[in-house]
Structure formats: C-alpha cells, structure tokens
Write a protein that holds these residues in place. Structure first.
Motif, short mmCIF file in Angstrom:
data_model
loop_
_atom_site.label_atom_id
_atom_site.label_comp_id
_atom_site.label_asym_id
_atom_site.label_seq_id
_atom_site.Cartn_x
_atom_site.Cartn_y
_atom_site.Cartn_z
N ASN A 119 5.16 -2.50 -5.60
CA ASN A 119 6.35 -2.67 -4.78
C ASN A 119 7.53 -3.08 -5.67
OD1 ASN A 119 5.49 -1.99 -2.15
ND2 ASN A 119 4.40 -3.93 -1.98
N THR A 120 8.72 -2.75 -5.23
CA THR A 120 9.91 -2.93 -6.06
C THR A 120 10.85 -3.97 -5.47
OG1 THR A 120 11.14 -1.23 -4.87
CG2 THR A 120 9.78 -0.50 -6.74
N GLN A 152 13.78 -3.37 -4.67
CA GLN A 152 14.47 -2.69 -3.57
C GLN A 152 13.71 -2.84 -2.26
OE1 GLN A 152 15.20 1.50 -4.21
NE2 GLN A 152 16.97 1.46 -2.85
N SER A 153 12.38 -2.82 -2.31
CA SER A 153 11.59 -2.91 -1.09
C SER A 153 11.72 -4.25 -0.40
CB SER A 153 10.11 -2.64 -1.40
OG SER A 153 9.52 -3.73 -2.11
N ARG A 154 12.19 -5.27 -1.12
CA ARG A 154 12.27 -6.61 -0.54
C ARG A 154 13.70 -7.05 -0.22
NH1 ARG A 154 9.22 -8.45 2.32
NH2 ARG A 154 9.23 -10.63 1.72
#
Length: 368
Positions: free
Chosen positions: A192-193, A195-197
């Motif tokens: 996960n990045t 950006q995903s959070r």
C-alpha cells in the motif's frame, strides 16, 4: 467497529494510545486490563476503548492481585535504550520493563503473549535474557517465536520494521506470513502507498492549532478528545524553510538542496542522514513515522505532492498529525487526547494498527 463471534480476553501493557488494541479488538479480543504511565496516552486509550479497565500508572506498582487472567497479553515495553535513535545503553532502566511484562504473564497465564519492540531489540543483551526466561525461568511453559516484521508487508503504508516475539503455551505459533510485497509475488498484494492513505485530504490546512476542548479522565482534565480533521493542522515555517522544501522532489532529501540553502551542520556532513528534509512519494509507503514527524529535519516527512514543471502545484509543508496517524493505519474514527506534542509522541510510538491486526488475525487460528 465490526465485531466477530469468537472472542478472547486480552491485557495490553505499555499500551500507549492503543495501537495494538486498535488492531486486536475488532477481531474479537476484549481488553480486560490496559496499563499506561503517560496521562495523555492513557486518556487517548480510555477515550477509544473505555476507562473502566484502563490503569494510568507505573506498571512496577501494579499489584499482583489486580492482574486478571486473560487469554492473550500484548505490549511493547519501552525501547529507547535499544533504539537506533536512543542511548543504546544496555543498563537503561527502561530496558528492564520487559521483566514487568513477564510478571503479568506469570500472573495472567495467557495462552499466548506478544511482545513488540524495535528492530535492534533482538541484538540486545536483554533479549538473550528473555530467551533464558523461556528456558526454565518465568516463562518456561511458553515456546517462543521471534523475528523482524516489516509493517508494509502486512498492508500498512509504511516501511517500519519491528521485532515481534510470540510466546505460546498451546504449541508453537509461527510468525504471520506477509500478505503484501514490494515486488509482484504470487498470492501477495502490492505494498500500500502513501496515496492510499492520505490522498484527498485538504492540501492546505486552515489552522495551526487544535480546537479548544477538554475532558476528564482518571480525575484529571486533559486536552481533547480530538477527532479526524481536528488533527489536520499546519505549521508556520520560516521563509528559508519554505525555500528548502521547494527544492526537494519526491524521494529526495537534503542532498537536493543548493549550497546557499544548506545549514552548516549539513554542509560539514557530506554523508549519512540521507532521509532528513526528505519528501514522501505518492506511489510508495512512507518511511518510519517517528515521534517528531512534524520536523522535516528529522526524516522524510514532507508532503508528497511536488510537480517538477509547475511550482504552484507543490505542497511545501510537513505532513499533519492526521496524515501521520493515517500512515500509522489508525481508523478515521479514532479519538486523541493531549497537546500537539503529546499526540505526536503517541502517534510515533504506536504499533501500526494494520500490523497489530495481522498478528491478531494470525493468532485466532491457534487460540482455544
């Protein structure tokens, strides 16, 4: 939070703000005791999980007769003496607190216990003493499994390595297998990045302060509890700091600064400390979120938005407390108590919730 049908009782020691409990509780682990010495961290824990089972105080002073039986004991004894950023003093009294953890294990007789600590804990003299306690000592009935887990391998958008020790008296329990991978791997999801959070949050916070809020916990009045966008506040950097930020591309750091913007301490140190004044990348996990993530000179904490062609499309600030909490995988509903500095310390010291959740899901397969 969604609850499941199976349930077990749990004790959380050195609980902090409750990162481990936040990962365990939704999977059926019901806390019956939590111990935390810092008032604001204990208040945060109580705000989210209840004050009735939370003890604000020194674990050394916790009476044996106030320790209930439990299926699981979890916790992260303070690790400053083991940390790369700490004193590395083997005689640091904080390093001895794992013995208090074992005292609770002796009394509570859990099926399983989990110790979480910094990566270099496994290379410390006290870790060998811990192994000795499993060989005829305080935890002689427990089989130990230990290793270093990388939070990103378990779905957390953060490259944070942690030593995990699992002790079991119901048969050996291996460490959980990774669910995510940096490289494409059969059966594993990609990391996960950032950006995903944190994508979609306001790029320019409209305040630099927490709201005026107070609450009482343990008979003491503390700031908070604060929720969600309450933690999305900015800072007021100096003009020279803003100039420095503007030169740092994603993944870059102090070595991207021109000479005229280098402070003497960096100009005279041509190697090392490569991540300071660093900018995160949207397409990768963050590096470790430490307790002073609001200081760009302490690590890679600049917001990832940076357009090489358009200076107006750059976000030249450090991440906010909310963004740091999200990168630590705390849920959006989590509440926080304390000053800005106290909350930052809670966030940076916490176990990433996703890593705790992965460990909890793994233990469910073995618990009776």
């Amino acid at each position: 939070m969604t609850r499941v049908s199976d349930s077990w009782t749990m004790i959380d020691l050195f609980a902090g703000c409750g990162g481990m409990t936040a990962g365990f509780q939704p999977l059926g682990f019901n806390p019956v005791l939590a111990v935390e010495w810092n008032l604001h961290a204990a208040a945060t824990y109580a705000a989210n999980f209840g004050e009735d089972h939370t003890v604000w105080g020194d674990i050394n002073e916790l009476p044996d007769d106030e320790i209930p039986e439990a299926d699981v004991v979890i916790g992260g004894p303070p690790c400053q003496g083991f940390s790369n950023l700490g004193s590395r003093d083997v005689d640091d009294p904080r390093n001895k607190l794992w013995k208090q953890f074992l005292r609770v294990v002796e009394r509570a007789r859990p099926q399983v216990f989990v110790i979480e600590n910094v990566e270099r804990f496994r290379k410390s003299p006290d870790f060998q003493l811990l192994l000795n306690e499993a060989d005829g000592g305080m935890i002689k009935d427990y089989q130990l499994t230990h290793g270093v887990l990388l939070a990103a391998d378990y779905g957390v958008a953060q490259r944070r390595p942690r030593t995990i020790v699992i002790g079991s008296r119901i048969g050996e329990i291996p460490l959980p297998a990774p669910s995510h991978s940096k490289e494409l791997a059969l059966g594993l999801k990609p990391w996960n990045t950032v950006q995903s959070r944190i994508a979609g949050l306001p790029e320019h916070p409209d305040t630099t302060e927490l709201p005026e809020a107070r609450a009482e916990f343990f008979g003491e009045v503390v700031p908070g509890p604060f929720k969600w966008l309450d933690l999305h506040f900015g800072r007021q950097p100096q003009p020279k700091s803003l100039q420095r930020y503007d030169h740092i591309p994603p993944g870059g750091g102090r070595f991207n600064l021109p000479d005229e913007l280098l402070p003497n301490c960096w100009r005279n140190k041509p190697t090392g400390t490569t991540d300071v004044m660093g900018r995160m990348r949207w397409d990768a996990p963050s590096l470790t979120i430490r307790t002073e993530f609001f200081k760009p000179e302490k690590g890679q904490y600049l917001h990832p938005q940076w357009d090489p062609e358009d200076p107006s499309n750059r976000v030249n600030r450090v991440i906010t407390h909310l963004e740091a909490a999200l990168l630590q995988d705390f849920p959006e509903t989590f509440q926080w108590c304390g000053s800005k500095t106290e909350i930052a310390r809670q966030i940076g010291n916490a176990v990433p919730v996703g890593l705790a959740r992965a460990i909890a899901a793994h233990l469910r397969r073995y618990l009776k």
